[in-house]
Design an enzyme around this catalytic site. Structure first.
Site, mmCIF file in Angstrom:
data_model
loop_
_atom_site.group_PDB
_atom_site.id
_atom_site.type_symbol
_atom_site.label_atom_id
_atom_site.label_comp_id
_atom_site.label_asym_id
_atom_site.label_seq_id
_atom_site.Cartn_x
_atom_site.Cartn_y
_atom_site.Cartn_z
ATOM 1 N N ASP A 97 0.836 -1.204 0.000
ATOM 2 C CA ASP A 97 0.000 0.000 0.000
ATOM 3 C C ASP A 97 0.872 1.256 0.000
ATOM 4 O O ASP A 97 0.664 2.195 -0.775
ATOM 5 C CB ASP A 97 -0.911 -0.047 1.238
ATOM 6 N N ASN A 118 -1.900 -10.784 -4.969
ATOM 7 C CA ASN A 118 -1.684 -12.228 -5.099
ATOM 8 C C ASN A 118 -0.401 -12.582 -4.368
ATOM 9 O O ASN A 118 0.684 -12.148 -4.770
ATOM 10 C CB ASN A 118 -1.564 -12.620 -6.581
ATOM 11 N N LYS A 126 2.243 -15.063 -3.824
ATOM 12 C CA LYS A 126 2.668 -16.236 -4.606
ATOM 13 C C LYS A 126 3.648 -17.130 -3.854
ATOM 14 O O LYS A 126 3.646 -18.342 -4.013
ATOM 15 C CB LYS A 126 3.290 -15.779 -5.928
ATOM 16 N N ARG A 163 -9.733 11.565 -11.264
ATOM 17 C CA ARG A 163 -9.165 11.464 -9.903
ATOM 18 C C ARG A 163 -8.655 10.069 -9.606
ATOM 19 O O ARG A 163 -8.145 9.813 -8.515
ATOM 20 C CB ARG A 163 -10.240 11.855 -8.875
ATOM 21 N N LYS A 164 -8.801 9.147 -10.547
ATOM 22 C CA LYS A 164 -8.434 7.746 -10.298
ATOM 23 C C LYS A 164 -7.022 7.427 -10.797
ATOM 24 O O LYS A 164 -6.691 7.691 -11.943
ATOM 25 C CB LYS A 164 -9.433 6.798 -10.970
#
Ligand SMILES: CCCCCCCCCC(=O)SCCNC(=O)CCNC(=O)[C@H](O)C(C)(C)COP(=O)(O)OP(=O)(O)OC[C@H]1O[C@@H](n2cnc3c(N)ncnc32)[C@H](O)[C@@H]1OP(=O)(O)O
Length: 237
Positions: free
Chosen positions: A161, A180, A182, A203-204
């Site tokens: 994050d 994921n 792994k 805004r994304k």
């Protein structure tokens, strides 16, 4: 691996209490004094080598510092608290001054920087602005254990994050994180998180990353994230 981790722990504990910036607060201190002592810790840049860093981490750090010399890469400093401007961007959006939030948050700090040296999250992020990507060098300490001898997935998710967020710049919130896992990450090992901005749509911000071993042979995780620029016109509370 566990043996070297234990040896590392011994030296970490030997260092406790005398490292630069370590909070030495006692409960009998007056609040003003307590705040003053904490200030020193808050303004310290934590994205710099300390004695708990392994050879791998120091080596990679040095390699990236060299890349910074021509200006193509920069090392991002890391503080326990965000800058005043950054905090204001979020505060006006999320906090209600009527609830006395400001006082409650006076001791707030980034939780990845709340551990003693070497016990938790040791990391540094390098950013390449032209290529819109970052590289995060991360050594997860013994307090981040999940399955014995392995890094907790939540600790990995936290670093992912932060690594993805470091590619964004400005006031953003994580809206979606998809990971994921792994291969399990050995505790106290160093991993390299390569993150990039894939797409910007209003805004994304769409980002992705992979987590690999230092020799790049092991792919530990892959992740994508959607971050949303905070809209100053909106309040979420
Ligand atoms: C160097 C150090 C860097 C440090 C980085 C630290 C990173 C730490 C980041 C975090 O931990 S943040 C904490 C965890 N995240 C949250 O608590 C976020 C909670 N969610 C919210 O507050 C709001 O949902 C959010 C701010 C994300 C969005 O609300 P908004 O009201 O501003 O946006 P809106 O709902 O209008 O959506 C804007 C666009 O995004 C889209 N969107 C929002 N959430 C989405 C979602 N979850 N999935 C897909 N799309 C989403 C939405 O459909 C829309 O698309 P369109 O513009 O195309 O219509």
């Amino acid at each position: 691996m566990l043996r070297s981790c234990t040896a590392g722990l011994r030296s970490i504990w030997a260092l406790r209490g005398r490292r630069e910036g370590a909070p030495r607060l006692s409960t009998d201190l007056q609040p003003a004094r307590r705040l003053f002592s904490t200030e020193k810790v808050i303004h310290k840049d934590w994205a710099l080598p300390n004695p708990s860093w392994s050879k791998d981490l120091k080596l990679l750090f040095d390699q990236f510092m060299k890349k910074c010399e021509d200006g193509s890469w920069e090392r991002l400093p890391s503080y326990k608290r965000r800058s005043t401007q950054e905090s204001e961007d979020f505060t006006t959006y999320f906090l209600d001054p009527k609830l006395g939030e400001e006082e409650r948050l006076s001791q707030a700090q980034l939780f990845t920087r709340g551990f003693e040296d070497g016990l938790g999250f040791e990391y540094v992020i390098f950013k390449n602005n032209d290529e819109k990507r970052t590289v995060c060098l991360f050594q997860g300490g013994p307090y981040l254990q999940g399955v014995p001898g392995l890094l907790h997935g939540g600790a990995m998710a936290t670093m992912i994050d932060i690594a993805l967020g470091s590619c964004t710049g400005g006031a953003v919130m994580t809206a979606n994180l998809n990971i994921n896992f792994k291969r399990p990450v050995p505790l106290c090992s160093v991993v390299v998180i390569n993150s990039q901005l894939d797409k910007l749509e209003g805004r994304k911000l769409f980002l992705s990353c992979n987590v690999r071993s230092v020799d790049e042979k092991t792919l530990y995780s892959e992740a994508t994230g959607l971050f949303i620029k905070v809209d100053p016109e909106k309040r979420s509370t």
